[in-house]
Design a protein around this motif. Sequence first.
Motif, PDB file in Angstrom:
ATOM      1  N   LYS A 156     -25.252  10.026 -11.804  1.00  0.00           N
ATOM      2  CA  LYS A 156     -24.898  10.147 -10.362  1.00  0.00           C
ATOM      3  C   LYS A 156     -23.721  11.446 -10.209  1.00  0.00           C
ATOM      4  O   LYS A 156     -22.709  11.401 -11.061  1.00  0.00           O
ATOM      5  CB  LYS A 156     -24.095   8.850  -9.901  1.00  0.00           C
ATOM      6  CG  LYS A 156     -23.829   9.226  -8.118  1.00  0.00           C
ATOM      7  CD  LYS A 156     -23.232   7.769  -7.655  1.00  0.00           C
ATOM      8  CE  LYS A 156     -22.821   7.975  -6.217  1.00  0.00           C
ATOM      9  NZ  LYS A 156     -22.196   6.570  -5.510  1.00  0.00           N
ATOM     10  N   GLN A 157     -23.957  12.319  -9.315  1.00  0.00           N
ATOM     11  CA  GLN A 157     -23.031  13.548  -9.293  1.00  0.00           C
ATOM     12  C   GLN A 157     -22.430  13.610  -7.886  1.00  0.00           C
ATOM     13  O   GLN A 157     -23.214  13.107  -7.038  1.00  0.00           O
ATOM     14  CB  GLN A 157     -24.029  14.775  -9.477  1.00  0.00           C
ATOM     15  CG  GLN A 157     -24.750  14.839 -10.938  1.00  0.00           C
ATOM     16  CD  GLN A 157     -25.556  16.076 -11.276  1.00  0.00           C
ATOM     17  OE1 GLN A 157     -25.405  17.159 -10.361  1.00  0.00           O
ATOM     18  NE2 GLN A 157     -26.432  16.097 -11.956  1.00  0.00           N
ATOM     19  N   GLU A 158     -21.309  14.203  -7.761  1.00  0.00           N
ATOM     20  CA  GLU A 158     -20.839  14.535  -6.541  1.00  0.00           C
ATOM     21  C   GLU A 158     -20.418  15.910  -6.563  1.00  0.00           C
ATOM     22  O   GLU A 158     -19.764  16.474  -7.655  1.00  0.00           O
ATOM     23  CB  GLU A 158     -19.392  13.617  -6.451  1.00  0.00           C
ATOM     24  CG  GLU A 158     -18.687  13.883  -4.991  1.00  0.00           C
ATOM     25  CD  GLU A 158     -17.496  13.194  -4.852  1.00  0.00           C
ATOM     26  OE1 GLU A 158     -16.726  13.686  -3.808  1.00  0.00           O
ATOM     27  OE2 GLU A 158     -16.945  12.514  -5.977  1.00  0.00           O
ATOM     28  N   THR A 167     -17.712  15.387 -10.015  1.00  0.00           N
ATOM     29  CA  THR A 167     -17.717  14.187 -10.731  1.00  0.00           C
ATOM     30  C   THR A 167     -19.138  13.820 -11.086  1.00  0.00           C
ATOM     31  O   THR A 167     -19.862  14.000 -10.533  1.00  0.00           O
ATOM     32  CB  THR A 167     -17.398  13.116 -10.112  1.00  0.00           C
ATOM     33  OG1 THR A 167     -17.972  12.636  -8.955  1.00  0.00           O
ATOM     34  CG2 THR A 167     -15.966  13.310  -9.462  1.00  0.00           C
ATOM     35  N   ILE A 168     -19.385  13.129 -12.243  1.00  0.00           N
ATOM     36  CA  ILE A 168     -20.408  12.673 -12.919  1.00  0.00           C
ATOM     37  C   ILE A 168     -20.075  11.353 -13.103  1.00  0.00           C
ATOM     38  O   ILE A 168     -19.048  10.957 -13.883  1.00  0.00           O
ATOM     39  CB  ILE A 168     -20.701  13.506 -14.117  1.00  0.00           C
ATOM     40  CG1 ILE A 168     -21.540  15.069 -13.621  1.00  0.00           C
ATOM     41  CG2 ILE A 168     -22.167  12.374 -14.605  1.00  0.00           C
ATOM     42  CD1 ILE A 168     -21.850  15.642 -14.752  1.00  0.00           C
ATOM     43  N   PRO A 173     -16.192  16.179 -14.781  1.00  0.00           N
ATOM     44  CA  PRO A 173     -17.009  16.966 -15.896  1.00  0.00           C
ATOM     45  C   PRO A 173     -16.104  18.019 -16.587  1.00  0.00           C
ATOM     46  O   PRO A 173     -15.406  18.865 -15.703  1.00  0.00           O
ATOM     47  CB  PRO A 173     -18.135  17.085 -15.278  1.00  0.00           C
ATOM     48  CG  PRO A 173     -17.847  17.703 -13.873  1.00  0.00           C
ATOM     49  CD  PRO A 173     -16.632  16.845 -13.459  1.00  0.00           C
ATOM     50  N   TRP A 174     -16.251  18.354 -17.710  1.00  0.00           N
ATOM     51  CA  TRP A 174     -15.742  19.393 -18.505  1.00  0.00           C
ATOM     52  C   TRP A 174     -16.855  20.337 -19.250  1.00  0.00           C
ATOM     53  O   TRP A 174     -17.776  19.528 -19.811  1.00  0.00           O
ATOM     54  CB  TRP A 174     -14.562  18.995 -19.532  1.00  0.00           C
ATOM     55  CG  TRP A 174     -13.588  18.306 -18.951  1.00  0.00           C
ATOM     56  CD1 TRP A 174     -13.350  17.000 -18.422  1.00  0.00           C
ATOM     57  CD2 TRP A 174     -12.116  19.003 -18.136  1.00  0.00           C
ATOM     58  NE1 TRP A 174     -12.033  16.766 -17.847  1.00  0.00           N
ATOM     59  CE2 TRP A 174     -11.376  17.995 -17.699  1.00  0.00           C
ATOM     60  CE3 TRP A 174     -11.731  20.339 -18.389  1.00  0.00           C
ATOM     61  CZ2 TRP A 174     -10.119  18.133 -17.387  1.00  0.00           C
ATOM     62  CZ3 TRP A 174     -10.692  20.510 -17.605  1.00  0.00           C
ATOM     63  CH2 TRP A 174      -9.669  19.500 -17.277  1.00  0.00           C
ATOM     64  N   GLY A 175     -16.676  21.397 -18.858  1.00  0.00           N
ATOM     65  CA  GLY A 175     -17.702  22.394 -19.617  1.00  0.00           C
ATOM     66  C   GLY A 175     -18.761  22.851 -18.863  1.00  0.00           C
ATOM     67  O   GLY A 175     -19.638  23.720 -19.350  1.00  0.00           O
ATOM     68  N   ILE A 176     -18.743  22.264 -17.853  1.00  0.00           N
ATOM     69  CA  ILE A 176     -19.947  22.821 -16.838  1.00  0.00           C
ATOM     70  C   ILE A 176     -19.425  23.149 -15.126  1.00  0.00           C
ATOM     71  O   ILE A 176     -18.497  22.731 -15.122  1.00  0.00           O
ATOM     72  CB  ILE A 176     -20.797  21.879 -16.552  1.00  0.00           C
ATOM     73  CG1 ILE A 176     -20.430  20.424 -15.978  1.00  0.00           C
ATOM     74  CG2 ILE A 176     -22.026  21.649 -17.901  1.00  0.00           C
ATOM     75  CD1 ILE A 176     -21.401  19.365 -15.745  1.00  0.00           C
ATOM     76  N   GLY A 183     -30.890  21.565 -22.164  1.00  0.00           N
ATOM     77  CA  GLY A 183     -30.679  21.412 -23.442  1.00  0.00           C
ATOM     78  C   GLY A 183     -28.955  21.139 -23.725  1.00  0.00           C
ATOM     79  O   GLY A 183     -28.519  21.373 -24.751  1.00  0.00           O
ATOM     80  N   MET A 184     -28.324  20.748 -22.695  1.00  0.00           N
ATOM     81  CA  MET A 184     -27.015  20.555 -22.760  1.00  0.00           C
ATOM     82  C   MET A 184     -26.767  19.357 -23.523  1.00  0.00           C
ATOM     83  O   MET A 184     -27.251  18.303 -23.840  1.00  0.00           O
ATOM     84  CB  MET A 184     -26.088  20.410 -21.482  1.00  0.00           C
ATOM     85  CG  MET A 184     -24.680  20.305 -21.618  1.00  0.00           C
ATOM     86  SD  MET A 184     -24.146  19.892 -19.745  1.00  0.00           S
ATOM     87  CE  MET A 184     -24.532  18.276 -19.249  1.00  0.00           C
ATOM     88  N   THR A 185     -25.462  19.499 -24.458  1.00  0.00           N
ATOM     89  CA  THR A 185     -25.023  18.226 -25.252  1.00  0.00           C
ATOM     90  C   THR A 185     -23.653  17.924 -24.930  1.00  0.00           C
ATOM     91  O   THR A 185     -22.841  18.469 -23.880  1.00  0.00           O
ATOM     92  CB  THR A 185     -24.843  19.029 -27.026  1.00  0.00           C
ATOM     93  OG1 THR A 185     -23.998  19.982 -26.801  1.00  0.00           O
ATOM     94  CG2 THR A 185     -26.237  19.267 -27.457  1.00  0.00           C
ATOM     95  N   GLU A 186     -23.204  16.619 -25.476  1.00  0.00           N
ATOM     96  CA  GLU A 186     -21.880  16.272 -25.060  1.00  0.00           C
ATOM     97  C   GLU A 186     -21.333  15.340 -26.140  1.00  0.00           C
ATOM     98  O   GLU A 186     -22.254  14.952 -27.192  1.00  0.00           O
ATOM     99  CB  GLU A 186     -21.985  15.285 -23.856  1.00  0.00           C
ATOM    100  CG  GLU A 186     -22.913  14.194 -24.021  1.00  0.00           C
ATOM    101  CD  GLU A 186     -22.953  13.266 -22.794  1.00  0.00           C
ATOM    102  OE1 GLU A 186     -21.712  12.821 -22.241  1.00  0.00           O
ATOM    103  OE2 GLU A 186     -23.924  13.155 -22.174  1.00  0.00           O
ATOM    104  N   VAL A 187     -20.031  15.308 -26.258  1.00  0.00           N
ATOM    105  CA  VAL A 187     -19.581  14.355 -27.199  1.00  0.00           C
ATOM    106  C   VAL A 187     -20.050  12.840 -26.935  1.00  0.00           C
ATOM    107  O   VAL A 187     -19.524  12.237 -25.832  1.00  0.00           O
ATOM    108  CB  VAL A 187     -17.960  14.479 -27.224  1.00  0.00           C
ATOM    109  CG1 VAL A 187     -17.402  13.372 -28.254  1.00  0.00           C
ATOM    110  CG2 VAL A 187     -17.588  15.745 -27.839  1.00  0.00           C
TER     111      VAL A 187
END
Length: 263
Positions: A156-158, A167-168, A173-176, A183-187
């Motif tokens: 869910k996104q705002e 927000t997600i 969110p950080w980095g976008i 192909g996005m990655t995340e920790v």
Amino acid sequence: MMISLHKAIYLLVSLFSFAFIQAQNKIPFGVVKAEDGYANVRIAKDDYRKIIDKLRKGDIFMYVKPAPGETEWIWIKYPEKPQTEKPFVRYETLDKEGMVNKDRIIFIDQLPQYTPSKSKNGRSLIFTDNTNQKIPTAQRSKVVIDIYPSNASYRKQEKDADGKILTIDKIKPWGISNEIPEGMTEVKSIRVQQPGRGSVFVREAVKNLFQPTLDFNNVGVTAIDNDNIFLYMINGSGESRYTTVWTIKEGKVINQIIYNNPE
């Protein structure tokens, strides 16, 4: 020709500033390392230095500049701790400031470094404490960062009126910015492995950290001792680049500072 006292002081401060910045290679974060366990935060007032706060051993701050008119003090910003103690806190603002004596602190990336390596599948960054070769390899402290493809596009996104993702799943969110790249990655997780200790970072400590680096020039683990370990990462790129630092106390993550620093 003799130079004025004012010019001499300015020159000394400038040289100190250059030397101190050179000592801090990667990130502008320092930590209290004083042997007696604390560093007073002061602010110049009239002709004396008034104590306004006290940082404890292991507390992190951000270096701002040399303290005005001083050669042995630096100006810092640091987060305000919550009134009631919490198991973990993510700080996204640095609300407090003052000056500390440079002899009582050290830059995080100038502490002894853990040795970096990657897992066979390339999805995990592994940092091992090899500072004491007498300790058997299997008993050495480790920090492991697991990085995987992100499923954020299904969450869910705002967004604001300009399309920026605010927000997600109700978390910043950080980095976008406006789009979730293909192909996005995340920790996905961070694990601490120590003899007699072991923990996985709480979810709040890794939530919505996108586009994490795989470049060992931009990520590292350092330590004062086994009870005070620090993990830093410079992630993302362009306007979405951000830096984050975690404090690992006695094997568990206790706080995180994170801020946006565009390239």
